[in-house]
Enzyme design. Structure first.
Site, PDB file in Angstrom:
ATOM      1  N   HIS A   1      40.991  35.013  37.429  1.00  0.00           N
ATOM      2  CA  HIS A   1      40.341  36.302  37.196  1.00  0.00           C
ATOM      3  C   HIS A   1      39.598  36.758  38.456  1.00  0.00           C
ATOM      4  CE1 HIS A   1      38.071  39.331  34.770  1.00  0.00           C
ATOM      5  NE2 HIS A   1      37.147  39.100  35.695  1.00  0.00           N
ATOM      6  N   GLU A   2      38.776  35.865  38.986  1.00  0.00           N
ATOM      7  CA  GLU A   2      37.990  36.223  40.160  1.00  0.00           C
ATOM      8  C   GLU A   2      38.877  36.367  41.394  1.00  0.00           C
ATOM      9  OE1 GLU A   2      35.030  37.176  39.924  1.00  0.00           O
ATOM     10  OE2 GLU A   2      34.774  36.552  37.827  1.00  0.00           O
TER      11      GLU A   2
ATOM     12  N   HIS B   1      40.152  39.851  41.630  1.00  0.00           N
ATOM     13  CA  HIS B   1      39.182  40.724  42.304  1.00  0.00           C
ATOM     14  C   HIS B   1      39.230  40.513  43.816  1.00  0.00           C
ATOM     15  CE1 HIS B   1      37.348  42.088  38.624  1.00  0.00           C
ATOM     16  NE2 HIS B   1      36.860  40.907  38.286  1.00  0.00           N
TER      17      HIS B   1
END
Length: 377
Positions: A25-26, A29
């Site tokens: 998820h990170e 980003h």
């Protein structure tokens, strides 16, 4: 319970579920941010004091925190929960300022924020598609073979040989689709469309509430109508079929998730049915004992939920940022700093309250609250 995993296996399984999903998820980003030319100051898995870390050639500090309940990427210039620039940012040289998050155009900031949840959905699609290809998908036609006497189906007038066309307005292609449509609607009035003798007719059925226990002692409140099928088989999923199969199953899970939240909001389902990190850890350990298919299926489910939750329009979450970017695009200017500070402060308080509530639910479901009360007494 004799089949329950021990604490070490539960903790390991929890880390194996949450750790990679948070990292991916990170990293979504991070990757889109770097693609947009934004410098990342820190990439952390976990919160709190750093356990281990290193700094790469780009100046990004990669680290692992002691509290493994999430993670974050801190981009240059992104110094507040509302991602608003401060006085120090305004004094940066132009070349440094250009590499910061607040200096990016609206579409780049939105793309960076959306990349995390999108990555979770991509991971889930790959897992579901891969599992379908490796193991096949259960299939039996949506035809009622047997009816239990006195059941909800018998009272609604369903007969053996009836073909179910839709459940709650959603078309069904297999008996499994009927089950999925009924399980999450215990005690509700559910419209069905059935086909009998070449003609379609509409009926309404109220699934009975059934409390089921799995081998680990977990209780589930589900809906049943008392119909049976002839049998199920594993239908193969080809490489060409895998994307459509994965998208369909992901859509089903999202639909059920939104339906469940709607039931809680409307008061038709208790908030006690929701769990937090402790319950996730417990289920992670249980699923790993059931084999690779069950464990990876649970990882896919968690990845979908992680992406979905982060897209909710709640300040502090990715969806909250995207909501304010939409407002900025509409008004042609960002909301005032005061509005953002109040909104993100309220969002933080709401998320913290939900986490406390879900943890309380976990403690209650495990029976630990009664044990603590006994010790206190």
């Amino acid at each position: 319970m004799p089949d329950a995993p021990g604490l070490p296996l539960t903790l390991l399984a929890f880390v194996l579920v949450l750790g990679p999903l948070v990292f991916l998820h990170e990293y979504g980003h991070y990757w889109v941010g770097r693609w947009c030319g934004v410098k990342a100051d820190a990439f952390s898995i976990g919160f709190g004091r750093e356990i281990i870390g290193w700094t790469d050639k780009n100046g990004t500090r990669w680290k692992i925190g002691w509290l493994q309940l999430g993670g974050y990427v801190q981009f240059a210039g992104d110094m507040s929960p509302a991602s608003q620039p401060d006085a120090a940012w305004r004094q940066l040289p132009p070349e440094e300022q250009a590499q910061t998050f607040p200096a990016q155009p609206l579409w780049k900031r939105a793309a960076i924020v959306a990349a995390g949840p999108v990555t979770n959905f991509i991971v889930a699609l790959l897992l579901i598609g891969g599992l379908g290809m490796a193991y096949g998908q259960p299939y039996s036609p949506p035809v009622v073979e047997t009816i239990q006497p006195g059941s909800a189906a018998a009272e609604a007038g369903i007969m053996p040989g009836d073909r179910v066309v839709s459940v709650a307005g959603k078309p069904v292609d297999s008996f499994e689709d009927i089950q999925m449509g009924i399980f999450y609607r215990p005690g509700e009035r559910v419209p069905l469309a059935i086909e009998r003798g070449g003609r379609q007719q509409a009926i309404v059925i109220v699934p009975r509430v059934s409390i089921e226990r799995d081998r680990f002692g977990n209780e589930y409140r589900i809906g049943i109508i008392g119909v049976g099928r002839a049998g199920a088989e594993l239908a193969p999923v080809s490489l060409v079929q895998a994307p459509g199969y994965a998208i369909g199953r992901t859509g089903d899970i999202l639909s059920l998730t939104m339906s469940t939240i709607g039931q809680v909001v409307s008061g038709r389902r208790s908030v006690k049915d929701f769990g937090g990190p402790l319950r996730i850890a417990k289920i992670s350990g249980e699923q790993v004992t059931l084999g690779l298919f069950s464990f990876l299926s649970f990882v896919a489910l968690m990845s979908i939920n992680l992406g979905f939750i982060n897209l909710l329009p709640i300040p502090m979450l990715d969806g909250g940022h995207l909501m304010f970017y939409a407002i900025e695009a509409t008004l042609r200017r960002p909301p005032s700093r005061r509005v953002l500070d109040w909104a993100f402060g309220g969002g933080f308080a709401f998320v913290a309250l939900i986490m406390v509530l879900f943890t309380f639910n976990d403690l209650h479901s495990f029976g630990w609250l009664n044990a603590l009360a006994g010790l206190a007494g």
